[in-house]
Write a protein that holds these residues in place. Structure first.
Motif, PDB file in Angstrom:
ATOM      1  N   MET A 188       0.860  -1.190   0.000  1.00  0.00           N
ATOM      2  CA  MET A 188       0.000   0.000   0.000  1.00  0.00           C
ATOM      3  C   MET A 188       0.891   1.233   0.000  1.00  0.00           C
ATOM      4  N   ALA A 189       0.625   2.150  -0.932  1.00  0.00           N
ATOM      5  CA  ALA A 189       1.547   3.263  -1.139  1.00  0.00           C
ATOM      6  C   ALA A 189       0.834   4.598  -0.962  1.00  0.00           C
TER       7      ALA A 189
ATOM      8  N   THR B 284       2.438   7.107   1.579  1.00  0.00           N
ATOM      9  CA  THR B 284       3.384   8.096   2.085  1.00  0.00           C
ATOM     10  C   THR B 284       4.355   8.569   1.006  1.00  0.00           C
TER      11      THR B 284
ATOM     12  N   SER C 230       1.500  12.284   7.576  1.00  0.00           N
ATOM     13  CA  SER C 230       0.167  12.360   8.205  1.00  0.00           C
ATOM     14  C   SER C 230      -0.833  13.075   7.293  1.00  0.00           C
TER      15      SER C 230
ATOM     16  N   LYS D 122      16.222   1.005   8.852  1.00  0.00           N
ATOM     17  CA  LYS D 122      15.441   1.145  10.082  1.00  0.00           C
ATOM     18  C   LYS D 122      16.277   0.763  11.311  1.00  0.00           C
TER      19      LYS D 122
ATOM     20  N   THR E 219      11.387  -2.235   3.687  1.00  0.00           N
ATOM     21  CA  THR E 219      10.628  -0.977   3.668  1.00  0.00           C
ATOM     22  C   THR E 219      11.239  -0.125   2.559  1.00  0.00           C
TER      23      THR E 219
HETATM   24  C1  LIG Z   1       8.298   0.614   9.425  1.00  0.00           C
HETATM   25  C2  LIG Z   1       7.370   1.503   8.666  1.00  0.00           C
HETATM   26  C3  LIG Z   1       6.560   0.972   7.681  1.00  0.00           C
HETATM   27  C4  LIG Z   1       5.707   1.802   6.952  1.00  0.00           C
HETATM   28  N1  LIG Z   1       4.944   1.252   5.947  1.00  0.00           N
HETATM   29  C5  LIG Z   1       4.203   2.070   5.158  1.00  0.00           C
HETATM   30  C6  LIG Z   1       3.496   1.547   4.026  1.00  0.00           C
HETATM   31  O1  LIG Z   1       3.489   0.339   3.777  1.00  0.00           O
HETATM   32  N2  LIG Z   1       2.842   2.412   3.223  1.00  0.00           N
HETATM   33  C7  LIG Z   1       2.806   3.752   3.468  1.00  0.00           C
HETATM   34  O2  LIG Z   1       2.182   4.463   2.696  1.00  0.00           O
HETATM   35  N3  LIG Z   1       3.455   4.286   4.536  1.00  0.00           N
HETATM   36  C8  LIG Z   1       4.148   3.480   5.382  1.00  0.00           C
HETATM   37  N4  LIG Z   1       4.825   4.002   6.457  1.00  0.00           N
HETATM   38  C9  LIG Z   1       4.795   5.435   6.674  1.00  0.00           C
HETATM   39  C10 LIG Z   1       3.879   5.873   7.806  1.00  0.00           C
HETATM   40  O3  LIG Z   1       2.552   5.680   7.426  1.00  0.00           O
HETATM   41  C11 LIG Z   1       4.232   7.346   8.079  1.00  0.00           C
HETATM   42  O4  LIG Z   1       5.482   7.339   8.716  1.00  0.00           O
HETATM   43  C12 LIG Z   1       3.186   8.023   8.913  1.00  0.00           C
HETATM   44  O5  LIG Z   1       2.045   8.249   8.135  1.00  0.00           O
HETATM   45  C13 LIG Z   1       3.688   9.373   9.476  1.00  0.00           C
HETATM   46  O6  LIG Z   1       4.191  10.169   8.456  1.00  0.00           O
HETATM   47  P1  LIG Z   1       5.634  10.867   8.598  1.00  0.00           P
HETATM   48  O7  LIG Z   1       6.612   9.816   8.946  1.00  0.00           O
HETATM   49  O8  LIG Z   1       5.861  11.656   7.367  1.00  0.00           O
HETATM   50  O9  LIG Z   1       5.507  11.806   9.854  1.00  0.00           O
HETATM   51  P2  LIG Z   1       4.892  13.284   9.904  1.00  0.00           P
HETATM   52  O10 LIG Z   1       3.524  13.299   9.324  1.00  0.00           O
HETATM   53  O11 LIG Z   1       5.883  14.227   9.321  1.00  0.00           O
HETATM   54  O12 LIG Z   1       4.788  13.506  11.458  1.00  0.00           O
HETATM   55  C14 LIG Z   1       5.914  13.855  12.276  1.00  0.00           C
HETATM   56  C15 LIG Z   1       5.416  14.066  13.698  1.00  0.00           C
HETATM   57  O13 LIG Z   1       4.474  15.166  13.728  1.00  0.00           O
HETATM   58  C16 LIG Z   1       3.248  14.756  14.299  1.00  0.00           C
HETATM   59  N5  LIG Z   1       2.145  15.433  13.605  1.00  0.00           N
HETATM   60  C17 LIG Z   1       1.917  15.473  12.274  1.00  0.00           C
HETATM   61  N6  LIG Z   1       0.812  16.195  12.025  1.00  0.00           N
HETATM   62  C18 LIG Z   1       0.332  16.605  13.216  1.00  0.00           C
HETATM   63  C19 LIG Z   1      -0.807  17.361  13.634  1.00  0.00           C
HETATM   64  N7  LIG Z   1      -1.680  17.849  12.748  1.00  0.00           N
HETATM   65  N8  LIG Z   1      -0.982  17.566  14.957  1.00  0.00           N
HETATM   66  C20 LIG Z   1      -0.106  17.079  15.874  1.00  0.00           C
HETATM   67  N9  LIG Z   1       0.977  16.345  15.540  1.00  0.00           N
HETATM   68  C21 LIG Z   1       1.183  16.108  14.234  1.00  0.00           C
HETATM   69  C22 LIG Z   1       3.189  13.247  14.081  1.00  0.00           C
HETATM   70  O14 LIG Z   1       2.335  12.584  15.031  1.00  0.00           O
HETATM   71  C23 LIG Z   1       4.655  12.863  14.260  1.00  0.00           C
HETATM   72  O15 LIG Z   1       4.945  12.732  15.629  1.00  0.00           O
HETATM   73  C24 LIG Z   1       5.653   3.192   7.232  1.00  0.00           C
HETATM   74  C25 LIG Z   1       6.452   3.723   8.246  1.00  0.00           C
HETATM   75  C26 LIG Z   1       7.302   2.902   8.951  1.00  0.00           C
HETATM   76  C27 LIG Z   1       8.165   3.506  10.020  1.00  0.00           C
END
Ligand SMILES: Cc1cc2nc3c(=O)[nH]c(=O)nc-3n(C[C@H](O)[C@H](O)[C@H](O)COP(=O)(O)OP(=O)(O)OC[C@H]3O[C@@H](n4cnc5c(N)ncnc54)[C@H](O)[C@@H]3O)c2cc1C
Length: 423
Positions: free
Chosen positions: A165-166, A168, A174, A258, A266
């Motif tokens: 699933m893609a 990010t 987020s 990781k 990943t």
């Molecule tokens: C091992 C692993 C596997 C993964 N597998 C997948 C996958 O298969 N497919 C996929 O699509 N993604 C995958 N992901 C990605 C994961 O879904 C994202 O890491 C997640 O959505 C958070 O996005 P980000 O890392 O960009 O953090 P950010 O969105 O940049 O967030 C950084 C910090 O800010 C906080 N934050 C963000 N917005 C707000 C807000 N509005 N209010 C308060 N706090 C906030 C967050 O809680 C976090 O603490 C994976 C991640 C990991 C680590």
């Protein structure tokens, strides 16, 4: 092979299913009438044996010597996972809950997830491959056209193909409603371009093909959530007759490095670098995020199950160690005989905390799955509504409570091992 840390028995699982949740009532619904409690026992017993004898021995190696690798533009899953993949294929363990029309087993979620809890306890990394195909297949089965279901579901359910699933992207985590990947109409299909990061099992060599469900924005679509659509993008194009066609311009460009979970690939993915990536629109344009929320809810519940599985492991290993390790004397008997550390009150307190949380987490997570089963199976509108409302209330609690608490439980478990907890 490394150490086998799978020391669990199944009594706690059966207690939660049969005595606490009384899952035999599921057999009264038409959806599950063809099953019996013996069928449920068989699935759980098989899962425990496969977890203990086949998956668990791979745990240490796949984090150390046999991790996922990226070499010359190709991703390789841990070598020992090929053997596990064949076992899952032969035993029909991939799609335990998915529809029988496309080869799924159609089991109640609460039974299938009890089986999955054993797999997660044994080596979580393996599940990051084996769970993805059926997960994406279920999305296509729910939201795709009949043609798409026939093209993809059966092979995602039997392990012939993997899934990913893609969502990010480098600048979109987020804020999934801001995805920048593009989709441009190209005859019956769409041309896809864009980059995704952190894509679990985005590429590997366990299957001949991988079907990616990609969130992208159709050119001209409105900004924000309503402009995001969902596409099925195969790594290798699938012809209308089901045969494999040409390479679909889906490439892994690197693996994320990781802190742990090194057995899981990943991936940083690139779609359409050479202008030759096509995807099928799933469902209606602009509904991508809404559809993906089904997957997000599945993932939230899975986090809870994962924590329950880890907690059970921590408890089982700490208990065994505390029964063997001899250190110190009984309180007040400084010159007395040295005793096993389980006889010290503080160690017992930690063990009891671990046991209580482990069983409490399991009861909570299974209850969520049971509600989901009832919500799907019941014909009684009131019962359905209650199950749905309970599930909606429980889902964030399941994810939040278990994932916050598991840190403390890890720390407690390590403490019982003393210095050996860190080596
Ligand atoms: C091992 C692993 C596997 C993964 N597998 C997948 C996958 O298969 N497919 C996929 O699509 N993604 C995958 N992901 C990605 C994961 O879904 C994202 O890491 C997640 O959505 C958070 O996005 P980000 O890392 O960009 O953090 P950010 O969105 O940049 O967030 C950084 C910090 O800010 C906080 N934050 C963000 N917005 C707000 C807000 N509005 N209010 C308060 N706090 C906030 C967050 O809680 C976090 O603490 C994976 C991640 C990991 C680590």
């Amino acid at each position: 092979m490394g150490n086998n840390y799978f020391k669990r028995d199944d009594r706690d699982v059966y207690f939660a299913l049969k005595e606490h949740l009384k899952i035999d009532k599921l057999l009264t619904y038409a959806k599950f009438r063809d099953f019996s409690m013996e069928d449920f026992n068989m699935v759980i017993d098989l899962a425990k044996r496969v977890a203990r004898d086949e998956i668990a021995p791979t745990f240490q190696d796949t984090d150390r010597n046999d991790a996922a690798r990226f070499e010359n533009g190709k991703v390789y899953a841990p070598k020992c996972f090929h053997h596990l993949w064949n076992i899952f294929k032969e035993s029909g363990l991939f799609a335990l809950t998915q529809g029988q029309e496309f080869g799924g087993q159609g089991l109640p979620l609460v039974v299938a997830e009890a089986a999955t809890e054993f797999f997660m306890s044994a080596n979580f990394a393996f599940g990051t491959y084996s769970g993805m195909g059926p997960g994406q297949g279920a999305m296509i089965e729910n939201f795709g056209s009949q043609k798409q279901k026939e093209l993809f579901c059966a092979r995602l359910y039997d392990g012939t193909w993997g899934g990913a699933m893609a969502l990010t992207e480098p600048d979109v985590g987020s804020d999934a409603h801001l995805v920048a990947a593009r989709a441009v109409k190209n005859g019956e299909y769409y041309s896809i371009t864009g980059s995704k990061v952190f894509i679990t099992s985005g590429d590997h060599d366990l299957t001949e093909n991988i079907i990616h469900l990609v969130l992208a924005r159709i050119d001209g679509a409105p900004g924000g959530a309503k402009g995001v659509s969902l596409f099925a993008v195969p790594k290798i194009w699938v012809n209308e007759d089901g045969s494999l066609g040409e390479d679909n311009d889906v490439a892994c460009i690197a693996l994320e490095h990781k802190m742990g979970l090194h057995g899981s690939a990943t991936c940083q993915m690139s779609y359409g670098d050479n202008g030759a990536c096509r995807g099928h629109l799933i469902g209606e344009p602009g509904m991508g995020l809404a559809y993906m929320f089904q997957m997000v809810n599945v993932a939230r519940m899975a986090v809870g199950l994962e924590c329950a599985a880890f907690a059970a492991n921590i408890y089982a290993n700490a208990l065994e160690y505390a029964k063997q390790r001899v250190q110190g004397t009984r309180y007040g008997e400084r010159t007395g005989a040295r005793v096993r550390i389980i006889e010290h009150a503080e160690v017992r307190r930690h063990l009891m905390m671990l046991k209580s949380y482990s069983e409490g987490m399991r009861a909570l997570v299974y209850k969520g799955y049971l509600c989901e089963d009832i919500a799907h199976a019941s014909d009684d509108e009131k019962e359905k509504q209650l199950a749905n409302d309970t599930l909606a209330l429980f889902t964030p609690i399941i994810k939040g409570f278990t994932s916050e608490r598991i840190w403390e439980l890890c720390s407690m478990g390590i403490q019982i091992f003393g210095g050996y907890g860190y080596t």
